[in-house]
Design a protein around this motif. Structure first.
Motif, mmCIF file in Angstrom:
data_model
loop_
_atom_site.group_PDB
_atom_site.id
_atom_site.type_symbol
_atom_site.label_atom_id
_atom_site.label_comp_id
_atom_site.label_asym_id
_atom_site.label_seq_id
_atom_site.Cartn_x
_atom_site.Cartn_y
_atom_site.Cartn_z
ATOM 1 N N TYR A 1 41.065 -32.912 0.448
ATOM 2 C CA TYR A 1 41.961 -31.774 0.624
ATOM 3 C C TYR A 1 43.397 -32.290 0.663
ATOM 4 O O TYR A 1 43.653 -33.452 0.985
ATOM 5 C CB TYR A 1 41.691 -31.042 1.946
ATOM 6 C CG TYR A 1 40.413 -30.252 1.999
ATOM 7 C CD1 TYR A 1 39.237 -30.826 2.460
ATOM 8 C CD2 TYR A 1 40.385 -28.922 1.599
ATOM 9 C CE1 TYR A 1 38.065 -30.090 2.539
ATOM 10 C CE2 TYR A 1 39.215 -28.169 1.672
ATOM 11 C CZ TYR A 1 38.064 -28.766 2.149
ATOM 12 O OH TYR A 1 36.909 -28.030 2.224
ATOM 13 N N GLN B 1 47.208 -31.192 2.346
ATOM 14 C CA GLN B 1 47.819 -30.334 3.357
ATOM 15 C C GLN B 1 49.319 -30.607 3.404
ATOM 16 O O GLN B 1 49.739 -31.725 3.703
ATOM 17 C CB GLN B 1 47.191 -30.587 4.731
ATOM 18 C CG GLN B 1 47.668 -29.636 5.818
ATOM 19 C CD GLN B 1 46.946 -29.866 7.125
ATOM 20 O OE1 GLN B 1 46.634 -31.005 7.482
ATOM 21 N NE2 GLN B 1 46.657 -28.792 7.853
ATOM 22 N N GLY C 1 47.789 -24.831 5.786
ATOM 23 C CA GLY C 1 46.339 -24.932 5.712
ATOM 24 C C GLY C 1 45.912 -25.965 4.693
ATOM 25 O O GLY C 1 46.715 -26.727 4.162
ATOM 26 N N LEU C 2 44.632 -25.982 4.435
ATOM 27 C CA LEU C 2 44.040 -26.998 3.574
ATOM 28 C C LEU C 2 43.886 -26.489 2.143
ATOM 29 O O LEU C 2 43.369 -25.398 1.921
ATOM 30 C CB LEU C 2 42.665 -27.388 4.113
ATOM 31 C CG LEU C 2 42.639 -27.902 5.545
ATOM 32 C CD1 LEU C 2 41.224 -28.278 5.934
ATOM 33 C CD2 LEU C 2 43.553 -29.091 5.702
ATOM 34 N N PHE D 1 41.968 -27.243 -1.191
ATOM 35 C CA PHE D 1 40.815 -27.969 -1.726
ATOM 36 C C PHE D 1 41.190 -28.689 -3.015
ATOM 37 O O PHE D 1 41.843 -28.117 -3.890
ATOM 38 C CB PHE D 1 39.675 -26.985 -1.987
ATOM 39 C CG PHE D 1 38.550 -27.553 -2.802
ATOM 40 C CD1 PHE D 1 38.405 -27.234 -4.140
ATOM 41 C CD2 PHE D 1 37.631 -28.414 -2.225
ATOM 42 C CE1 PHE D 1 37.358 -27.746 -4.888
ATOM 43 C CE2 PHE D 1 36.587 -28.943 -2.972
ATOM 44 C CZ PHE D 1 36.452 -28.602 -4.303
#
Lengths: 115, 113
Positions: free
Chosen positions: A35, A37, A42-43, A45
């Protein structure tokens, strides 16, 4: 090891250089995720490996990004010709569960800064 | 468009206060996970909720899964500085033959002493 290990923890590079980030997952975990960030966000993908199946590369933002997982264990994320917008924390996670839904165990991340 | 909407985005409170953060979707999820991420660390799983209407308690943290399995909430009682961090929800989502783990953008909580 006891947890997911990532290296380097910090990487500063110049625009246009290639970088490699390494992830050593928890022993026995068949699923591995990368991932990205950005600060306080947030993450995002990037890629998912599950056993010997073809990886899900649908999150890779461009063809400058690639990843491999050798022997079903250690994974390397490679970013070629880095750009300033690649600056972020790159998190690796592993999971025992199949199907991309089990509990994820994360490493501490590799913070990449592209100057 | 985010499949999992988390609110509020930021929250700054004083030690001892109570708070609730939310994770909402228009889609049904078979389960939802809550993670907490402290600065400089990776996210750590707090709880997984799997049954509509389920309530799980973890010390001062209470997690609830909506009856329709489209939303979840996290309530913290008497917040402490150690609760500071980014709270993320995540759930499995089916797109065709693919099953992905979908993440919200998180609620950044600061608990001031």
């Amino acid at each position: 090891g006891a947890g997911v290990s990532q290296s380097p923890s910090n990487k500063v590079t110049e625009k246009g250089k290639d970088v490699e980030l390494r992830c050593d997952p928890i022993s026995g975990h068949t699923a591995l995720y990368w991932y990205r960030q950005s600060l306080g966000q947030g993450l995002e993908f990037l890629i998912y490996f599950q056993g010997n199946s073809a990886p899900d590369k649908s999150g890779l933002p461009s063809d400058r990004f690639s990843a491999e997982r050798t022997g079903g264990s250690v994974s390397t994320l490679t970013i070629q010709r880095t750009q300033q917008e690649d600056s972020a924390v790159y998190l690796c996670a592993s999971s025992r569960r199949t199907g991309n839904t089990g509990e994820l165990f994360f490493g501490e991340g590799s913070r990449l800064t592209v100057l | 468009t985010q499949l999992l909407e988390q609110s509020p985005q930021f929250l700054s409170i004083q030690e001892g206060e109570n708070l609730t953060v939310y994770c909402n979707s228009s889609s049904v999820f078979s389960s939802l996970q809550w993670y907490r991420q402290e600065p400089g660390e990776g996210p750590v799983l707090l709880v997984t909720v799997v049954t509509g209407g389920e309530v799980k308690k973890l010390k001062r943290l209470t997690f609830q899964f909506g009856d329709a399995r489209k939303d979840s909430s996290l309530h913290i009682t008497a917040a402490q500085p150690g609760d500071t961090g980014l709270y993320l929800c995540a759930g499995p989502f089916y797109a065709g033959n693919n099953r992905k783990l979908i993440w919200g953008l998180g609620t950044s909580l600061a608990v001031n002493p």
